[in-house]
Enzyme design. Sequence first.
Site, PDB file in Angstrom:
ATOM      1  N   ILE A 135      44.623 -11.340 -41.325  1.00  0.00           N
ATOM      2  CA  ILE A 135      43.581 -12.252 -40.856  1.00  0.00           C
ATOM      3  C   ILE A 135      42.313 -11.765 -41.543  1.00  0.00           C
ATOM      4  O   ILE A 135      41.730 -10.764 -41.163  1.00  0.00           O
ATOM      5  CB  ILE A 135      43.439 -12.214 -39.326  1.00  0.00           C
ATOM      6  CG1 ILE A 135      44.719 -12.698 -38.655  1.00  0.00           C
ATOM      7  CG2 ILE A 135      42.266 -13.102 -38.884  1.00  0.00           C
ATOM      8  CD1 ILE A 135      44.699 -12.647 -37.128  1.00  0.00           C
ATOM      9  N   PRO A 136      41.882 -12.454 -42.608  1.00  0.00           N
ATOM     10  CA  PRO A 136      40.928 -11.860 -43.555  1.00  0.00           C
ATOM     11  C   PRO A 136      39.467 -11.917 -43.121  1.00  0.00           C
ATOM     12  O   PRO A 136      38.636 -12.607 -43.721  1.00  0.00           O
ATOM     13  CB  PRO A 136      41.163 -12.686 -44.822  1.00  0.00           C
ATOM     14  CG  PRO A 136      41.555 -14.038 -44.306  1.00  0.00           C
ATOM     15  CD  PRO A 136      42.357 -13.787 -43.056  1.00  0.00           C
ATOM     16  N   CYS A 137      39.122 -11.145 -42.092  1.00  0.00           N
ATOM     17  CA  CYS A 137      37.723 -11.102 -41.664  1.00  0.00           C
ATOM     18  C   CYS A 137      36.835 -10.468 -42.732  1.00  0.00           C
ATOM     19  O   CYS A 137      35.608 -10.640 -42.705  1.00  0.00           O
ATOM     20  CB  CYS A 137      37.597 -10.375 -40.334  1.00  0.00           C
ATOM     21  SG  CYS A 137      38.376  -8.757 -40.277  1.00  0.00           S
ATOM     22  N   HIS A 138      37.438  -9.772 -43.705  1.00  0.00           N
ATOM     23  CA  HIS A 138      36.656  -9.182 -44.790  1.00  0.00           C
ATOM     24  C   HIS A 138      36.063 -10.253 -45.717  1.00  0.00           C
ATOM     25  O   HIS A 138      35.209  -9.949 -46.543  1.00  0.00           O
ATOM     26  CB  HIS A 138      37.518  -8.216 -45.609  1.00  0.00           C
ATOM     27  CG  HIS A 138      38.763  -8.830 -46.147  1.00  0.00           C
ATOM     28  ND1 HIS A 138      39.957  -8.881 -45.431  1.00  0.00           N
ATOM     29  CD2 HIS A 138      39.033  -9.438 -47.333  1.00  0.00           C
ATOM     30  CE1 HIS A 138      40.879  -9.475 -46.152  1.00  0.00           C
ATOM     31  NE2 HIS A 138      40.353  -9.828 -47.320  1.00  0.00           N
TER      32      HIS A 138
END
Length: 284
Positions: free
Chosen positions: A250-253
């Site tokens: 889950i690419p919160c970056h």
Amino acid sequence: MTEALLTRPATDYERIARAIAFITSRVDRQPTLEEVAADQHLSPFHFQRLFSRWAGVTPKRFLQVLTVERAKRLLDESRPLLEVSNSLGLSSGSRLYDHFVRLEAVTPGEYKMGGEGLTIEFGVGDTPFGSAFVAATSRGVCNLAFLDDDGDAAHVAALSKRWPKAVLREDDQRAGRLIGSIFATDKERDGPLSLHVMGTNFQVNVWRALLEISPGAVTSYSRVAARIGRPESARAVGRAVGTNPVAFLIPCHRVIQQSGGLGGYHWGVTRKQAIQAWEAARSE
């Protein structure tokens, strides 16, 4: 686990992380390859090889992408999430993640059961960004967190608190295979990776929106808020991003501030920069 982490030799990622921190603290004056290599007690030749092998780009190229101006330009150039999904020939933005990662949320009934009847296997493995703790049910990854020097005890305790009636079983071999699959290229995967997460409806909607951001692209908190139909909730989006239970997948970056600043990151801003650069190199 903690003692082993403290006594083992530095990994490639730890050396790269120190180099990234050195570069970013001096980005205004553009440090030379020789200066960065000397800080890592390596020759310029060996440091360039190490950095390029890990990041896929040279230190000079990495330095060029670390400016706020570039981040702002990338943000300006990033198309709306729905437009990205339409350009891929999908019927709606909500289907984009099906091609890479499938997210299944725990139902209210399952939440009340506290994981009763579930077996969760967990363990620690190596990633390009240091050691990571991973846990999975039979339905998918439920937790992925990067480790520093704190070991995995706190993550096991949090897992037990989140799923109090589940059976927890340590299996580092499966963890290693799972992590290998997570960090494989899309072409190397047999199919989409599955996630099995617990969160509020709002949090899950935010996490689904994050899955629609392409690798190498970024968006802002306010744009994610608009995407889920809650344009006034950028701060709440930020909190949902911060509670993401599955790092990297889950690419919160890929979410940054509207100003072009990186913003925070649960696993450290240096790691956020490293992941963005690593993804950008592979996207190019």
